[in-house]
Write a protein that holds these residues in place. Structure first.
Motif, mmCIF file in Angstrom:
data_model
loop_
_atom_site.group_PDB
_atom_site.id
_atom_site.type_symbol
_atom_site.label_atom_id
_atom_site.label_comp_id
_atom_site.label_asym_id
_atom_site.label_seq_id
_atom_site.Cartn_x
_atom_site.Cartn_y
_atom_site.Cartn_z
ATOM 1 N N GLY A 127 0.710 -1.301 0.003
ATOM 2 C CA GLY A 127 0.012 0.042 0.268
ATOM 3 C C GLY A 127 0.804 1.368 -0.001
ATOM 4 O O GLY A 127 0.272 2.436 0.404
ATOM 5 N N VAL A 128 1.917 1.115 -0.207
ATOM 6 C CA VAL A 128 2.779 2.485 -0.331
ATOM 7 C C VAL A 128 2.525 3.425 -1.410
ATOM 8 O O VAL A 128 2.532 2.712 -2.457
ATOM 9 N N LYS A 129 2.083 4.458 -1.252
ATOM 10 C CA LYS A 129 1.690 5.123 -2.276
ATOM 11 C C LYS A 129 2.752 6.385 -2.754
ATOM 12 O O LYS A 129 3.018 7.148 -1.794
ATOM 13 N N THR A 130 3.481 6.556 -3.919
ATOM 14 C CA THR A 130 4.242 7.460 -4.144
ATOM 15 C C THR A 130 3.461 8.805 -4.846
ATOM 16 O O THR A 130 3.321 8.515 -6.070
ATOM 17 N N VAL A 131 3.443 9.665 -4.307
ATOM 18 C CA VAL A 131 2.524 10.691 -4.903
ATOM 19 C C VAL A 131 3.215 12.044 -5.715
ATOM 20 O O VAL A 131 2.583 12.465 -6.656
ATOM 21 N N THR A 132 4.273 12.105 -5.147
ATOM 22 C CA THR A 132 5.192 13.196 -5.920
ATOM 23 C C THR A 132 6.398 12.869 -6.560
ATOM 24 O O THR A 132 6.944 11.777 -6.103
ATOM 25 N N PRO A 133 7.080 13.272 -7.684
ATOM 26 C CA PRO A 133 8.218 12.988 -8.145
ATOM 27 C C PRO A 133 9.307 13.216 -7.269
ATOM 28 O O PRO A 133 10.323 12.248 -7.407
ATOM 29 N N GLU A 134 9.423 14.024 -6.188
ATOM 30 C CA GLU A 134 10.309 13.918 -5.184
ATOM 31 C C GLU A 134 10.518 12.813 -4.297
ATOM 32 O O GLU A 134 11.480 12.243 -4.313
ATOM 33 N N LEU A 296 6.802 4.907 -12.818
ATOM 34 C CA LEU A 296 5.620 4.058 -12.709
ATOM 35 C C LEU A 296 5.023 3.910 -11.559
ATOM 36 O O LEU A 296 3.494 4.185 -11.360
ATOM 37 N N PRO A 297 5.697 3.952 -10.385
ATOM 38 C CA PRO A 297 4.898 4.143 -9.160
ATOM 39 C C PRO A 297 3.975 5.203 -8.834
ATOM 40 O O PRO A 297 2.846 5.039 -8.509
ATOM 41 N N LEU A 298 4.550 6.348 -9.411
ATOM 42 C CA LEU A 298 3.702 7.584 -9.553
ATOM 43 C C LEU A 298 2.341 7.459 -10.359
ATOM 44 O O LEU A 298 1.502 7.810 -9.927
ATOM 45 N N VAL A 299 2.626 6.893 -11.431
ATOM 46 C CA VAL A 299 1.461 6.410 -12.341
ATOM 47 C C VAL A 299 0.482 5.691 -11.628
ATOM 48 O O VAL A 299 -0.880 6.015 -11.700
ATOM 49 N N PHE A 300 1.069 4.525 -11.026
ATOM 50 C CA PHE A 300 -0.028 3.643 -10.262
ATOM 51 C C PHE A 300 -0.631 4.353 -9.085
ATOM 52 O O PHE A 300 -1.808 4.027 -8.983
ATOM 53 N N ALA A 301 0.105 5.407 -8.407
ATOM 54 C CA ALA A 301 -0.360 5.798 -7.338
ATOM 55 C C ALA A 301 -1.766 6.883 -7.861
ATOM 56 O O ALA A 301 -2.691 6.980 -7.117
ATOM 57 N N HIS A 302 -1.606 7.318 -8.977
ATOM 58 C CA HIS A 302 -2.855 8.247 -9.691
ATOM 59 C C HIS A 302 -3.856 7.405 -10.251
ATOM 60 O O HIS A 302 -4.949 8.170 -10.882
ATOM 61 N N MET A 303 -3.632 6.228 -10.475
ATOM 62 C CA MET A 303 -4.555 5.577 -11.546
ATOM 63 C C MET A 303 -5.620 4.930 -10.652
ATOM 64 O O MET A 303 -5.110 4.321 -9.590
ATOM 65 N N PRO A 304 -6.908 4.730 -10.887
ATOM 66 C CA PRO A 304 -8.087 4.220 -10.422
ATOM 67 C C PRO A 304 -7.753 2.571 -10.364
ATOM 68 O O PRO A 304 -7.274 1.944 -11.425
ATOM 69 N N GLY A 305 -7.660 1.823 -9.198
ATOM 70 C CA GLY A 305 -7.245 0.354 -9.324
ATOM 71 C C GLY A 305 -5.786 0.500 -9.336
ATOM 72 O O GLY A 305 -5.177 -0.854 -9.662
ATOM 73 N N GLY A 306 -4.928 1.543 -9.359
ATOM 74 C CA GLY A 306 -3.177 1.284 -9.462
ATOM 75 C C GLY A 306 -2.714 0.336 -8.759
ATOM 76 O O GLY A 306 -1.699 -0.277 -9.245
ATOM 77 N N GLN A 307 -3.184 0.129 -7.468
ATOM 78 C CA GLN A 307 -2.567 -0.865 -6.617
ATOM 79 C C GLN A 307 -2.662 -2.308 -7.357
ATOM 80 O O GLN A 307 -1.533 -2.892 -7.579
ATOM 81 N N ALA A 308 -3.758 -2.684 -7.786
ATOM 82 C CA ALA A 308 -3.674 -4.055 -8.529
ATOM 83 C C ALA A 308 -3.021 -4.008 -9.664
ATOM 84 O O ALA A 308 -2.241 -4.924 -9.929
ATOM 85 N N VAL A 309 -3.284 -2.907 -10.313
ATOM 86 C CA VAL A 309 -2.544 -2.835 -12.016
ATOM 87 C C VAL A 309 -0.990 -2.862 -11.698
ATOM 88 O O VAL A 309 -0.165 -3.661 -12.401
ATOM 89 N N GLY A 310 -0.653 -2.196 -10.723
ATOM 90 C CA GLY A 310 0.814 -2.075 -10.412
ATOM 91 C C GLY A 310 1.470 -3.398 -10.139
ATOM 92 O O GLY A 310 2.690 -3.683 -10.382
ATOM 93 N N THR A 311 0.687 -4.044 -9.130
ATOM 94 C CA THR A 311 1.121 -5.373 -8.438
ATOM 95 C C THR A 311 1.167 -6.044 -9.719
ATOM 96 O O THR A 311 2.408 -6.833 -9.785
ATOM 97 N N PHE A 312 0.512 -6.410 -10.695
ATOM 98 C CA PHE A 312 0.181 -7.251 -11.510
ATOM 99 C C PHE A 312 1.444 -6.870 -12.567
ATOM 100 O O PHE A 312 2.212 -7.763 -13.068
ATOM 101 N N PHE A 313 1.653 -5.665 -12.674
ATOM 102 C CA PHE A 313 2.761 -5.201 -13.853
ATOM 103 C C PHE A 313 4.165 -5.692 -13.230
ATOM 104 O O PHE A 313 5.101 -6.334 -13.994
ATOM 105 N N PHE A 314 4.495 -5.262 -11.924
ATOM 106 C CA PHE A 314 5.600 -5.871 -11.367
ATOM 107 C C PHE A 314 5.847 -7.257 -11.351
ATOM 108 O O PHE A 314 7.097 -7.868 -11.761
#
Ligand code: PFF
Length: 451
Positions: A127-134, A296-314
């Motif tokens: 559930g870590v969410k990376t919301v900013t580029p920094e 990509l973590p930034l993208v997944f953090a802002h995408m609806p369902g990003g956690q599932a998509v991100g997990t599947f992607f990695f």
């Protein structure tokens, strides 16, 4: 595929294509291609890379599979056997050695990067969410600064890889690839579509495909050629080893074509997806090896369902890295079992341990030992430079010389029963264009070291 059993062949033509695509498609496409494109001026790199795939990569892919199938053995024995059949010096066996040992060097840092993928997957699952580029840059920096975390994931990935090779269960991989390779392709397509919707696809397209000759330098050309070798798993015995199990009826030319096409498409799709999102988030395209891991973590953090998509992607990227890594150990282990009669499990775990040690040093070179440099590069970069920009092209050059000039035309023809005109073209390209291209790139780099 144990030493005692008669040499088996793949269960079908598709099986060979699948496992070879499994070797070709990996971190090279998803991690290395975007970051190399980013640091080498975009389109200049992409276009040289595409040229190299067509004029150097594809002809050599065919040549390597040919040697493997004709020699029916691990790369060292296959080279020796085919050299003998053609009355050539046994010194050609050295070529097999450069491949199998070079592959282990690649694996030592490949496994470290695959470890990064595991770490990012773990973060996203928890559930870590990376919301900013920094925060994204900070997260990547923190990972590289932590030797124990790096070594832990490196160990885990290598154990997974060696475990498969130890059991010789390539057939399991074959079946898994049938499902997971198309899934990887699908998720990349989805990311490209997503990039088209929320990203800056236009900028990505211009960055990757607008030809800007002023960006073409010696460094770009050498890197792009090196990447064509890396991405197609050339010059390291991997393709030769897999080719040794290919049945005589399969067409080497057609198989090679599909393998090169699939590999190139995956790289281009990954590039488009990543750059459209990189530009949309105002990130730096030339940020280096961290590019994919920061975008990509930034993208997944802002995408609806990003956690599932991100997990599947990695997870899929991890699988792609795994199948590539297996092809990096298999040639040496095959040599040990076939030639020395060592038990497969012992050969695999012993080799794995040596690679692990070097990989642990690579992990330390990113933090505690980062002051230790040679030619301005740390161990991680040295290994990448040595293998992709020197060993792979040199060994590819030797393969082209061997199949183009040393093997008898009849033997080569026997393995490549294409229509005469097609055969002529391929052989001509291999004998002249491929060889000249590699030689020119080297000579240019040596005479213009600062270009
Ligand atoms: N082609 C793999 C990738 O793109 O990730 C890496 C690789 C595998 C290189 C096997 C060389 C090799 F022999």
């Amino acid at each position: 595929m144990s030493a005692a059993a008669p040499r088996s062949v793949w269960s079908s033509r598709w099986a060979f294509i699948l496992v070879t695509v499994g070797s070709a498609v990996g971190l090279g496409n998803i991690w290395r291609f975007p970051y190399m494109t980013g640091t080498h001026g975009g389109s200049a790199f992409v276009l040289v890379y595409l040229l190299c795939v067509a004029l150097v990569g594809l002809p050599l892919l065919m040549a390597e599979i040919l040697i493997g199938r004709r020699g029916r053995g691990n790369p060292v024995s296959a080279m020796l056997k085919v050299a003998e059949e053609n009355g050539a010096s046994p010194w050609w066996g050295v070529l097999g050695w450069v491949g199998v040992l070079g592959a282990l060097l690649i694996l030592s840092y490949y496994s470290v990067v695959a470890g990064w993928v595991i770490d990012y997957m773990r973060q996203i699952v928890s559930g870590v969410k990376t919301v900013t580029p920094e925060a994204a840059a900070q997260g990547f920096g923190d990972l590289l600064a932590d030797p124990l975390r790096l070594i832990l994931w490196h160990t885990m990935f290598l154990a997974l890889t060696v475990g498969v090779v130890a059991r010789g269960v390539l057939s399991g991989i074959e079946r898994a690839s049938l499902l997971l390779m198309p899934a990887l392709f699908a998720i990349l397509l989805f990311l490209v579509l997503w990039g088209g919707m929320v990203g800056n696809m236009r900028a990505a397209w211009h960055f990757m495909f607008d030809f800007k000759p002023e960006l073409l330098t010696g460094q770009v050309v050498l890197s792009a050629m090196g990447h064509a070798f890396f991405s197609l798993s050339l010059g390291m015995g991997a393709v030769m080893a897999y080719g040794s199990y290919l049945d005589k009826q399969s067409s080497i030319a057609h198989n090679s074509f599909w393998i090169a096409l699939a590999d190139t498409l995956v790289g281009l799709l990954a590039g488009l997806a990543i750059f459209s999102l990189t530009f949309a988030h105002g990130l730096e395209a030339a940020s280096g090896p961290g590019l994919v891991f920061q975008t990509l973590p930034l993208v997944f953090a802002h995408m609806p369902g990003g956690q599932a998509v991100g997990t599947f992607f990695f997870l899929l990227v991890l699988f792609a890295a795994w199948t590539s890594a297996i092809s990096l150990v298999e040639p040496f282990v095959a040599w040990m079992t076939e030639r020395l009669g060592v038990r497969r499990a012992i050969a695999a775990w012993g080799t794995g341990f040596a690679v692990w040690l070097l990989g642990a040093a690579v992990c330390l070179s990113l933090n505690d030992w980062s002051g230790w440099k040679l030619f301005g590069l740390n161990l991680f970069d040295q290994l990448d430079y040595l293998t992709s920009r020197i060993l792979m092209p040199l060994s590819g050059l030797a393969v082209a010389l061997f199949v183009g000039w040393i093997m008898s035309r009849e033997n080569v023809r026997d393995e490549i029963p294409l229509p005469a005109a097609h055969f002529q073209i391929w052989r001509w390209v291999l004998r002249y264009v491929t060889i000249l291209a590699i030689v020119l790139v080297f000579v240019y780099r040596l005479t213009n070291p600062d270009s």
